[in-house]
Design an enzyme around this catalytic site. Structure first.
Site, PDB file in Angstrom:
ATOM      1  CB  CYS A 104      -0.900   0.046   1.223  1.00 42.70           C
ATOM      2  SG  CYS A 104      -2.349  -0.975   1.053  1.00 42.70           S
ATOM      3  CB  VAL A 105       2.913   2.892   2.246  1.00 45.06           C
ATOM      4  CG1 VAL A 105       3.740   4.171   2.321  1.00 45.06           C
ATOM      5  CG2 VAL A 105       1.532   3.134   2.822  1.00 45.06           C
TER       6      VAL A 105
END
Lengths: 105, 172
Positions: A104-105
């Site tokens: 996600c990051v």
């Protein structure tokens, strides 16, 4: 599995067009992949990212996220967006012959 | 077929309203924001009320998560909810925050300031709420210089309506 002819080579791709077999990729293929998505010339900046992605994938078994590239390869976020405009995570992975990052990051 | 990146046709716009200044919700906003910009989506983040903690320069590195009145937070490693009595003991908020910081770091999630900078560098615009600013100006003498320099401007609710026209809105 679907195959596609890129730079004169037949490579395996997934539904979205990302290469599925990292071993089918080589550095000669990168400029052809880049052209497919509108990047006409690969600069040193592009290569720095591409080579990091390849090395990191070889170590980790997954595609690095933008944050990982920026912190570990020392490529500022802004520069990633300049090199691979609009959708840097997907574009850099595509040119490096890897699947898009899952993190996600 | 190469992937369709649709550069020319990406006209999606997203606005995130950040109304909370706790670590978990500020982070949630940046996770979504970062995902948006990396998909070529125009992003505006509007900070209001408690969300100001995430953009007040001297506070933004010290966001906390509170175990008080948070039934979702369990005693680590168990399914036992943390009683408010226990959660209310001195130091518990700092403890919970330090733990969450550590867990986030393991997952490659940067601390608030760095995360905000990253999303800012990827093209997002950050806005501060006028009413909140005015209120904090009165109560604690807040000035524009106290805000993180990634903040574009202080704007009214009406300005936000204009800004968000045609966009999708997420309220956090």
């Amino acid at each position: 599995m679907a195959t596609e002819l890129i730079g004169g080579l037949e490579v395996h791709v997934d539904d979205e067009g990302f290469m599925t077999d990292p071993n089918e990729w080589n550095e000669e293929l990168a400029p052809a992949l880049a052209k497919e998505i509108g990047i006409d010339e690969l600069t040193d900046g592009h290569w720095k990212v591409i080579r990091f992605l390849r090395e990191d994938f070889a170590r980790e078994g997954q595609t690095a996220t933008l944050r990982r590239v920026s912190t570990m390869a020392n490529v500022p976020t802004k520069e990633l967006y300049e090199l691979f405009p609009k959708k840097p995570a997907k574009k850099m992975s595509y040119v490096a012959g890897l699947k898009k990052p899952v993190g996600c990051v | 077929m190469p992937p369709k990146f649709d550069d020319e046709t990406t006209d999606r716009k997203l606005c995130i309203i950040v109304s909370k200044g706790t670590m978990e919700w500020a982070t949630a906003a940046m996770v979504l924001g970062n995902a948006a910009t990396s998909e070529g989506i125009e992003l505006h983040v509007f900070f209001t009320f408690w969300g100001f903690d995430a953009i007040i320069d001297k506070r933004m590195d010290k966001l906390k998560i509170s175990p008080v009145a948070n039934p979702s937070m369990k005693v680590p490693g168990t399914e036992i909810g943390m009683s408010n009595m226990l959660a209310g003991l001195p130091g518990m908020t700092a403890f919970a925050s330090a733990m969450m910081n550590k867990e986030m770091e393991k997952l490659g999630v940067p601390p608030n300031r760095e995360f905000m900078q990253m999303v800012h560098d990827s093209g997002a615009k950050f806005w501060a709420c006028r009413l909140t600013f005015d209120m904090m100006e009165n109560t604690m003498g807040l000035t524009k210089d106290d805000l993180w320099d990634g903040v574009e401007d202080i704007i009214s609710a009406n300005d936000f309506m204009e800004l968000s026209e045609g966009g999708q809105i997420i309220f956090i």
